[in-house]
Design a protein around this motif. Structure first.
Motif, short mmCIF file in Angstrom:
data_model
loop_
_atom_site.label_atom_id
_atom_site.label_comp_id
_atom_site.label_asym_id
_atom_site.label_seq_id
_atom_site.Cartn_x
_atom_site.Cartn_y
_atom_site.Cartn_z
N TRP A 1 -24.97 -49.80 -12.53
CA TRP A 1 -25.56 -48.56 -13.01
C TRP A 1 -24.58 -47.62 -13.71
N PRO A 2 -23.39 -47.36 -13.18
CA PRO A 2 -22.49 -46.44 -13.89
C PRO A 2 -22.19 -46.89 -15.32
N ARG A 3 -22.10 -48.19 -15.54
CA ARG A 3 -21.85 -48.71 -16.88
C ARG A 3 -23.07 -48.51 -17.78
N ILE A 4 -24.25 -48.70 -17.23
CA ILE A 4 -25.47 -48.48 -18.01
C ILE A 4 -25.64 -46.99 -18.29
N GLU A 5 -25.38 -46.17 -17.29
CA GLU A 5 -25.49 -44.72 -17.47
C GLU A 5 -24.56 -44.23 -18.59
N ARG A 6 -23.33 -44.74 -18.61
CA ARG A 6 -22.39 -44.37 -19.68
C ARG A 6 -22.92 -44.78 -21.06
N ALA A 7 -23.60 -45.92 -21.14
CA ALA A 7 -24.16 -46.38 -22.41
C ALA A 7 -25.23 -45.41 -22.92
N GLY A 8 -25.94 -44.75 -21.98
CA GLY A 8 -26.94 -43.76 -22.37
C GLY A 8 -28.28 -44.33 -22.78
N ARG A 9 -28.38 -45.64 -22.88
CA ARG A 9 -29.63 -46.32 -23.23
C ARG A 9 -29.73 -47.58 -22.40
N PHE A 10 -30.95 -47.99 -22.12
CA PHE A 10 -31.16 -49.20 -21.34
C PHE A 10 -32.51 -49.80 -21.68
N CYS A 11 -32.68 -51.06 -21.33
CA CYS A 11 -33.94 -51.74 -21.53
C CYS A 11 -34.46 -52.20 -20.18
N VAL A 12 -35.72 -51.91 -19.92
CA VAL A 12 -36.39 -52.43 -18.73
C VAL A 12 -37.17 -53.66 -19.19
N ASN A 13 -36.77 -54.82 -18.69
CA ASN A 13 -37.40 -56.10 -19.02
C ASN A 13 -38.32 -56.48 -17.88
N HIS B 1 -32.88 -40.02 -19.74
CA HIS B 1 -33.45 -38.68 -19.78
C HIS B 1 -32.88 -37.80 -18.66
N ALA B 2 -32.89 -38.31 -17.42
CA ALA B 2 -32.38 -37.54 -16.28
C ALA B 2 -32.05 -38.47 -15.12
N VAL B 3 -31.13 -38.02 -14.27
CA VAL B 3 -30.78 -38.74 -13.04
C VAL B 3 -30.79 -37.72 -11.91
N HIS B 4 -31.51 -38.03 -10.84
CA HIS B 4 -31.60 -37.15 -9.67
C HIS B 4 -31.18 -37.92 -8.43
N GLU B 5 -30.49 -37.24 -7.53
CA GLU B 5 -30.15 -37.86 -6.26
C GLU B 5 -31.40 -37.95 -5.40
N ALA B 6 -31.58 -39.10 -4.75
CA ALA B 6 -32.76 -39.32 -3.92
C ALA B 6 -32.37 -40.23 -2.75
N ASP C 1 -30.49 -42.65 -0.60
CA ASP C 1 -29.46 -43.64 -0.92
C ASP C 1 -29.64 -44.25 -2.31
N HIS C 2 -30.48 -43.61 -3.13
CA HIS C 2 -30.75 -44.06 -4.49
C HIS C 2 -30.60 -42.92 -5.48
N HIS C 3 -30.58 -43.27 -6.75
CA HIS C 3 -30.71 -42.32 -7.85
C HIS C 3 -32.11 -42.53 -8.42
N MET C 4 -32.82 -41.45 -8.68
CA MET C 4 -34.10 -41.53 -9.37
C MET C 4 -33.79 -41.28 -10.84
N VAL C 5 -34.02 -42.28 -11.67
CA VAL C 5 -33.67 -42.24 -13.09
C VAL C 5 -34.94 -42.14 -13.92
#
Length: 169
Positions: free
Chosen positions: A70-82, A130-135, A137-141
């Motif tokens: 996740w930190p690597r994807i977050e840094r990229a700023g874009r992702f694909c949900v397959n 768009h946003a990341v929230h602490e939830a 033991d997870h992050h809500m993205v």
């Protein structure tokens, strides 16, 4: 039928094993969330995914705080949900494990927006973060949808009671 332990600070304390058992009865699809870190694909499997908003078009997913991808994807700023198809169990297993080289043997292509599309997936949804929230033991993205497409055929790979499942549609 009620599986509670003692009263916690803010209400009943729920036994973790019971929580997993009960919520495991909710069948969910399986996705792979992926991006490019430079030229290298990075991703993970995710069953906690849903649409969130039509205007603007948003999706949401839950990512374990312990994820090293996740930190690597977050840094990229874009992702694909397959959204995986029923025949993609091996892809799911490969991307569900920890460690390097998860994409070895997994057919993929680069998306238009610096993301990773898994070949053969039922659908893909490319997003800008768009946003990341602490939830807990997870992050809500949340992701803002910037491109999407789907196959006309195929059935989803499902997860039910800690096992793969398929459905008749």
């Amino acid at each position: 039928m009620e599986r509670l332990t003692d009263q916690g600070r803010t209400g009943p304390r729920i036994d973790a094993a019971a929580f997993r058992d009960v919520l495991g009865r909710f069948a969910s699809g399986i996705t792979v969330v992926a991006a490019l870190d430079g030229t290298e694909p990075v991703g993970f499997t995710c069953q906690s995914f849903a649409s969130l908003s039509l205007d603007p078009p948003l999706v949401m997913l839950a990512v374990a705080r312990t994820s090293s991808s996740w930190p690597r994807i977050e840094r990229a700023g874009r992702f694909c949900v397959n959204i995986l198809a029923e025949e993609q169990r091996e892809t799911c297993a490969a991307l569900g494990r920890s460690g390097p080289d998860k994409f070895t043997g997994v057919p993929w292509s680069a998306g238009e927006h610096g993301t990773v599309r898994i070949d053969g997936a039922l659908a893909f949804v490319e997003c800008e973060l768009h946003a990341v929230h602490e939830a807990g033991d997870h992050h809500m993205v949340t992701g803002r949808v910037i491109a999407l497409d789907a196959r006309e055929d195929g059935r989803p790979l499902l997860y039910f009671r800690s096992r793969y499942a398929v459905g008749a549609f």
